[in-house]
Design a protein around this motif. Structure first.
Motif, mmCIF file in Angstrom:
data_model
loop_
_atom_site.group_PDB
_atom_site.id
_atom_site.type_symbol
_atom_site.label_atom_id
_atom_site.label_comp_id
_atom_site.label_asym_id
_atom_site.label_seq_id
_atom_site.Cartn_x
_atom_site.Cartn_y
_atom_site.Cartn_z
ATOM 1 N N ALA A 240 15.889 4.650 28.121
ATOM 2 C CA ALA A 240 14.880 4.827 29.166
ATOM 3 C C ALA A 240 14.472 6.300 29.298
ATOM 4 C CB ALA A 240 15.398 4.298 30.494
ATOM 5 N N THR A 241 15.385 7.216 28.982
ATOM 6 C CA THR A 241 15.040 8.645 28.964
ATOM 7 C C THR A 241 14.048 8.933 27.854
ATOM 8 O OG1 THR A 241 17.193 9.262 29.878
ATOM 9 C CG2 THR A 241 15.985 10.966 28.688
ATOM 10 N N ILE A 242 14.301 8.405 26.659
ATOM 11 C CA ILE A 242 13.372 8.590 25.541
ATOM 12 C C ILE A 242 12.012 7.980 25.879
ATOM 13 C CG2 ILE A 242 12.908 7.973 23.132
ATOM 14 C CD1 ILE A 242 15.126 10.070 23.427
ATOM 15 N N ALA A 243 12.014 6.774 26.428
ATOM 16 C CA ALA A 243 10.762 6.103 26.793
ATOM 17 C C ALA A 243 9.997 6.902 27.839
ATOM 18 C CB ALA A 243 11.059 4.700 27.311
ATOM 19 N N THR A 244 10.711 7.414 28.841
ATOM 20 C CA THR A 244 10.071 8.191 29.906
ATOM 21 C C THR A 244 9.454 9.471 29.359
ATOM 22 O OG1 THR A 244 11.572 7.300 31.580
ATOM 23 C CG2 THR A 244 10.518 9.410 32.074
ATOM 24 N N ALA A 245 10.192 10.158 28.492
ATOM 25 C CA ALA A 245 9.688 11.407 27.934
ATOM 26 C C ALA A 245 8.430 11.176 27.103
ATOM 27 C CB ALA A 245 10.777 12.064 27.088
ATOM 28 N N ILE A 246 8.404 10.103 26.342
ATOM 29 C CA ILE A 246 7.223 9.819 25.524
ATOM 30 C C ILE A 246 6.051 9.384 26.401
ATOM 31 C CG2 ILE A 246 6.321 8.199 23.803
ATOM 32 C CD1 ILE A 246 9.007 8.539 22.343
ATOM 33 N N ALA A 247 6.318 8.588 27.427
ATOM 34 C CA ALA A 247 5.253 8.205 28.358
ATOM 35 C C ALA A 247 4.657 9.436 29.032
ATOM 36 C CB ALA A 247 5.800 7.232 29.406
ATOM 37 N N PHE A 248 5.515 10.361 29.443
ATOM 38 C CA PHE A 248 5.050 11.596 30.079
ATOM 39 C C PHE A 248 4.239 12.430 29.085
ATOM 40 C CE2 PHE A 248 5.353 15.992 31.387
ATOM 41 C CZ PHE A 248 5.164 15.944 32.758
ATOM 42 N N ALA A 249 4.729 12.553 27.852
ATOM 43 C CA ALA A 249 4.051 13.382 26.859
ATOM 44 C C ALA A 249 2.684 12.824 26.497
ATOM 45 C CB ALA A 249 4.922 13.495 25.611
#
Length: 295
Positions: free
Chosen positions: A88-97
């Motif tokens: 979920a951290t990886i997913a969140t970071a990519i969504a933010f980017a």
């Protein structure tokens, strides 16, 4: 599930550790969870049904980081809050980017501060998280015996070269290394029995591992305490496994490991684990992509 079904208009759906929406591990992401209390966050996670959903709010005072790129993050499974969730951290970071550009994020989690860097490679985004300080602990023989019984495994199913341990890099995972790929592929366990022991030991998952080569591993993660039979790609467990492999001397002190997960579930994903001699923390990297609304 369509966007009309979602219980909060800001919910996003991403998969982590794959560039295919049908692969990797799906996660819910709420980039602005301001005003959502614990009950609302849990309800969203339960409605989505993914193993975890991440919720961003304003950072705590003194966290540091670049303005507008530092946050508090909380993670909820369908049944409970968890201290840290890698996918979920990886997913969140990519969504933010995708909305604000690649770069660095600083996340305050219940487990500690987690830096994340997002880069663009060949037109695709890739995120790397740096774990909190890891630890590897002995696993009591009686607990290992009970876990094996819940899994339906025998002691002879384990690789004698890699002893069971409890590994931590933000969350606690019991690592068991299978002697064969076929043993890893055949996963059918007593859900209630394993849940009870995992709760007693404060485990997030049991990480089951088979070693293909010097740096390539196949992994599976039963996650009954989260209300999920199995997690398709588990970043927190990957970080914990990196610490485990280093502690037991299974890999070189400077190493880049490839973990394959999810193929046995029909959701193949790939996690990269980086170990460095100049830093005891573990880095976990992966791709990610948004899941279409009709996906």
């Amino acid at each position: 599930m369509t966007s009309r079904d979602l219980p909060h208009p800001g919910i996003l759906r991403y998969t982590a550790f794959s560039t295919d929406p049908a692969g990797g591990n799906p996660a819910g992401v709420v980039l602005d969870a301001t005003g959502l209390d614990d009950a609302a966050q849990l309800a969203i996670a339960a409605e989505l049904g993914y193993s975890e959903t991440a919720f961003l709010t304003a950072p705590p005072e003194g966290l540091g980081g670049e303005p507008g790129r530092a946050f508090t993050v909380r993670y909820f499974s369908p049944q409970a809050e968890v201290p840290f969730c890698g996918h979920a951290t990886i997913a969140t970071a990519i969504a933010f980017a995708e909305r604000h550009g690649p770069g660095d994020l600083l996340l305050a989690t219940r487990a500690g501060t987690v830096p994340v860097t997002v880069t663009e490679e060949g037109g695709a985004l890739r995120a790397t998280l740096t774990s909190v300080e890891p630890a590897v602990l002995d696993a009591a023989a009686a607990d290992v015996t009970e876990v094996l019984a819940a899994l339906g495994w025998r002691a002879s199913d384990l690789d004698p070269a890699a002893a069971p341990r409890i590994a931590f890099a933000g969350a606690r995972h019991l690592v068991l290394t299978a002697a064969t790929r076929s043993r890893l592929a055949d996963l059918a366990y007593d859900f209630d029995r394993l849940t009870a022991l995992m709760r007693a030991l404060d485990l997030t998952t049991v990480q089951l591992v088979w070693r293909e080569s010097e740096t390539v591993f196949h992994v599976r993660d039963p996650f009954p305490v989260g209300g999920v039979v199995e997690d398709p790609a588990t970043g927190a467990a990957a970080a914990a496994f990196g610490a485990y492999a280093r502690e037991l001397g299974l890999v070189a002190p400077d190493a880049v490991l490839t973990l394959h997960q999810g193929a046995d579930m029909g959701r193949p994903g790939e996690l990269t684990v980086t170990l460095r001699t100049d830093d005891t923390r573990v880095r976990v990297s992966g791709a990610g992509v948004r899941i279409p609304e009709n996906g």
